[in-house]
Design a protein around this motif. Structure first.
Motif, PDB file in Angstrom:
ATOM      1  N   UNK A  33       0.843  -1.304   0.046  1.00 54.79           N
ATOM      2  CA  UNK A  33       0.057   0.026   0.061  1.00 54.79           C
ATOM      3  C   UNK A  33       0.870   1.239   0.058  1.00 54.79           C
ATOM      4  N   UNK A  34       0.468   2.383  -0.908  1.00 56.68           N
ATOM      5  CA  UNK A  34       1.483   3.341  -1.047  1.00 56.68           C
ATOM      6  C   UNK A  34       0.685   4.332   0.003  1.00 56.68           C
ATOM      7  N   UNK A  35       1.539   4.896   0.705  1.00 61.40           N
ATOM      8  CA  UNK A  35       1.025   6.128   1.746  1.00 61.40           C
ATOM      9  C   UNK A  35       1.825   7.370   1.100  1.00 61.40           C
ATOM     10  N   UNK A  36       0.859   8.284   1.325  1.00 60.44           N
ATOM     11  CA  UNK A  36       1.260   9.735   0.917  1.00 60.44           C
ATOM     12  C   UNK A  36       1.643  10.384   2.250  1.00 60.44           C
ATOM     13  N   UNK A  37       2.771  10.246   2.722  1.00 61.19           N
ATOM     14  CA  UNK A  37       3.034  10.111   4.149  1.00 61.19           C
ATOM     15  C   UNK A  37       3.464  11.897   4.160  1.00 61.19           C
ATOM     16  N   UNK A  71      -0.447  16.682  -4.930  1.00 65.36           N
ATOM     17  CA  UNK A  71       0.398  16.204  -6.130  1.00 65.36           C
ATOM     18  C   UNK A  71       0.529  14.645  -6.361  1.00 65.36           C
ATOM     19  N   UNK A  72       0.792  14.134  -5.277  1.00 63.45           N
ATOM     20  CA  UNK A  72       1.002  12.527  -5.165  1.00 63.45           C
ATOM     21  C   UNK A  72      -0.018  11.831  -5.073  1.00 63.45           C
ATOM     22  N   UNK A  73       0.298  10.259  -5.427  1.00 61.74           N
ATOM     23  CA  UNK A  73      -0.673   9.365  -5.220  1.00 61.74           C
ATOM     24  C   UNK A  73      -0.353   8.759  -3.816  1.00 61.74           C
ATOM     25  N   UNK A  74      -1.369   7.807  -3.508  1.00 58.44           N
ATOM     26  CA  UNK A  74      -1.000   7.373  -2.214  1.00 58.44           C
ATOM     27  C   UNK A  74      -2.237   7.729  -1.180  1.00 58.44           C
ATOM     28  N   UNK A  75      -2.393   6.766  -0.018  1.00 55.00           N
ATOM     29  CA  UNK A  75      -3.559   7.048   0.919  1.00 55.00           C
ATOM     30  C   UNK A  75      -2.900   7.769   1.839  1.00 55.00           C
ATOM     31  N   UNK A  76      -3.616   8.598   2.703  1.00 60.43           N
ATOM     32  CA  UNK A  76      -3.345   9.305   3.804  1.00 60.43           C
ATOM     33  C   UNK A  76      -2.954   8.189   4.780  1.00 60.43           C
ATOM     34  N   UNK A  77      -2.126   8.534   5.866  1.00 65.47           N
ATOM     35  CA  UNK A  77      -2.083   7.368   7.008  1.00 65.47           C
ATOM     36  C   UNK A  77      -3.380   6.823   7.589  1.00 65.47           C
ATOM     37  N   UNK A  78      -4.252   7.785   7.656  1.00 64.61           N
ATOM     38  CA  UNK A  78      -5.627   7.387   8.205  1.00 64.61           C
ATOM     39  C   UNK A  78      -6.419   6.313   7.252  1.00 64.61           C
ATOM     40  N   UNK A  79      -6.129   6.579   6.188  1.00 64.50           N
ATOM     41  CA  UNK A  79      -6.751   5.815   5.128  1.00 64.50           C
ATOM     42  C   UNK A  79      -6.145   4.606   4.772  1.00 64.50           C
ATOM     43  N   UNK A 118      10.559   7.824   9.566  1.00 66.47           N
ATOM     44  CA  UNK A 118      10.288   7.121  10.989  1.00 66.47           C
ATOM     45  C   UNK A 118       8.803   7.102  11.041  1.00 66.47           C
ATOM     46  N   UNK A 119       8.137   7.960  10.417  1.00 62.26           N
ATOM     47  CA  UNK A 119       6.484   7.733  10.519  1.00 62.26           C
ATOM     48  C   UNK A 119       6.178   6.574   9.704  1.00 62.26           C
ATOM     49  N   UNK A 120       7.019   6.292   8.743  1.00 57.61           N
ATOM     50  CA  UNK A 120       6.546   5.071   7.842  1.00 57.61           C
ATOM     51  C   UNK A 120       6.797   3.819   8.624  1.00 57.61           C
ATOM     52  N   UNK A 121       8.070   3.764   9.396  1.00 60.09           N
ATOM     53  CA  UNK A 121       8.462   2.520  10.326  1.00 60.09           C
ATOM     54  C   UNK A 121       7.274   2.357  11.182  1.00 60.09           C
ATOM     55  N   UNK A 122       6.727   3.381  12.128  1.00 57.89           N
ATOM     56  CA  UNK A 122       5.907   3.077  12.877  1.00 57.89           C
ATOM     57  C   UNK A 122       4.744   2.732  12.281  1.00 57.89           C
ATOM     58  N   UNK A 123       3.918   3.127  11.134  1.00 54.77           N
ATOM     59  CA  UNK A 123       3.091   2.315  10.331  1.00 54.77           C
ATOM     60  C   UNK A 123       3.209   0.980  10.191  1.00 54.77           C
ATOM     61  N   UNK A 124       4.185   0.695   9.624  1.00 54.78           N
ATOM     62  CA  UNK A 124       4.257  -0.777   9.361  1.00 54.78           C
ATOM     63  C   UNK A 124       4.211  -1.528  10.805  1.00 54.78           C
ATOM     64  N   UNK A 125       4.943  -1.285  11.854  1.00 53.81           N
ATOM     65  CA  UNK A 125       4.844  -1.672  13.100  1.00 53.81           C
ATOM     66  C   UNK A 125       3.556  -1.948  13.448  1.00 53.81           C
ATOM     67  N   UNK A 126       2.665  -0.948  13.331  1.00 54.94           N
ATOM     68  CA  UNK A 126       1.167  -0.868  13.565  1.00 54.94           C
ATOM     69  C   UNK A 126       0.517  -2.124  12.618  1.00 54.94           C
TER      70      UNK A 126
END
Length: 241
Positions: free
Chosen positions: A130-134, A139-147, A184-192
């Motif tokens: 899943x691509x996250x628009x961190x 202008x970029x693809x990806x879901x927001x972290x909540x999505x 670091x935010x992405x690492x935390x999202x993967x951990x969750x």
């Protein structure tokens, strides 16, 4: 530059990138083998890609279905896997599913269901990220972290998909400290995501980091770095195949 000199330059570049990847991994207390080198080969010729496939590159990344098809049909990847890393249009899904070892850029339930249907017709299980628009860029693809979470649930419910983790591209204008914070935010999202303990998902992959910031990405937990310019040199943005 002659073909031989270009090949020599590419070989030196890959060796240098590998050394820097290993140093960054060790600095983070990680084994160098935990991070894969993806050669982002958008706009590169079949010949360039075939030569680079003989170097210490783990996999390739394509942004366009046409290039993936051309290079795969020509055997340019030398049997190494290729991931689809660009924005995938739904009308191109049928030509990517089954060819790409992983689709890294799933960013909507509509696209997810198209991939599921195509994989079902082929009788296979397609690995996806899943691509996250961190950075929250319009202008970029990806879901927001909540999505991320409803999309992860939809992936878990799709029998012909296997969610392997997350992908992101931080804002290009961010400074070094801000970029590392996004990683670091992405690492935390993967951990969750891992803590969800889904029955079918195998969220072990974090694809982030490119030519200018891959060392910071590795220090923050990247398992795939996608590097193009540092391997091949400046891109040729002429007409695509």
């Amino acid at each position: 530059m002659t073909e031989q000199k270009a090949a020599e330059r590419m070989a030196r570049a890959v060796a240098d990138i590998r050394a820097r990847m290993a140093d960054a991994a060790r600095a983070a207390g990680r084994a160098p083998g935990q991070v894969l080198l993806c050669a982002a080969c958008k706009t590169r010729t079949v010949e360039e890609v075939r030569y680079s496939a003989g170097l210490d590159i783990d996999l390739f990344g394509e942004n366009h279905e046409q290039e993936l098809t051309e290079k795969a049909d020509a055997g340019a990847y030398l049997h190494k896997p290729c991931h689809f890393i660009g924005h995938l249009q739904t009308n191109k899904v049928n030509r990517v599913v089954g060819r790409a070892a992983m689709i890294e850029s799933v960013d909507s339930e509509h696209l997810l269901q198209k991939i599921e249907a195509a994989a079902g017709r082929l009788g296979l299980v397609q690995d996806i990220l899943i691509e996250v628009n961190i950075g929250g860029e319009a202008s970029k693809s990806g879901v927001c972290p909540e999505g991320l979470w409803p999309l992860a649930e939809a992936a878990e419910a799709a029998p012909h998909l296997r969610l392997r983790g997350l992908m992101a591209i931080p804002p290009a204008g961010a400074g070094a400290d801000e970029t590392r914070a996004f990683f670091a935010d992405m690492r935390r999202l993967l951990t969750r995501l891992q803590e969800k303990r889904y029955a079918r998902a195998l969220p072990d992959t974090l694809s982030m980091g490119m030519s200018g910031d891959f060392e910071a990405a590795i220090r923050e937990g990247a398992t795939i770095v996608r590097i193009g310019t540092a391997i091949y040199g400046p891109r040729n943005y002429g007409p695509r195949p």
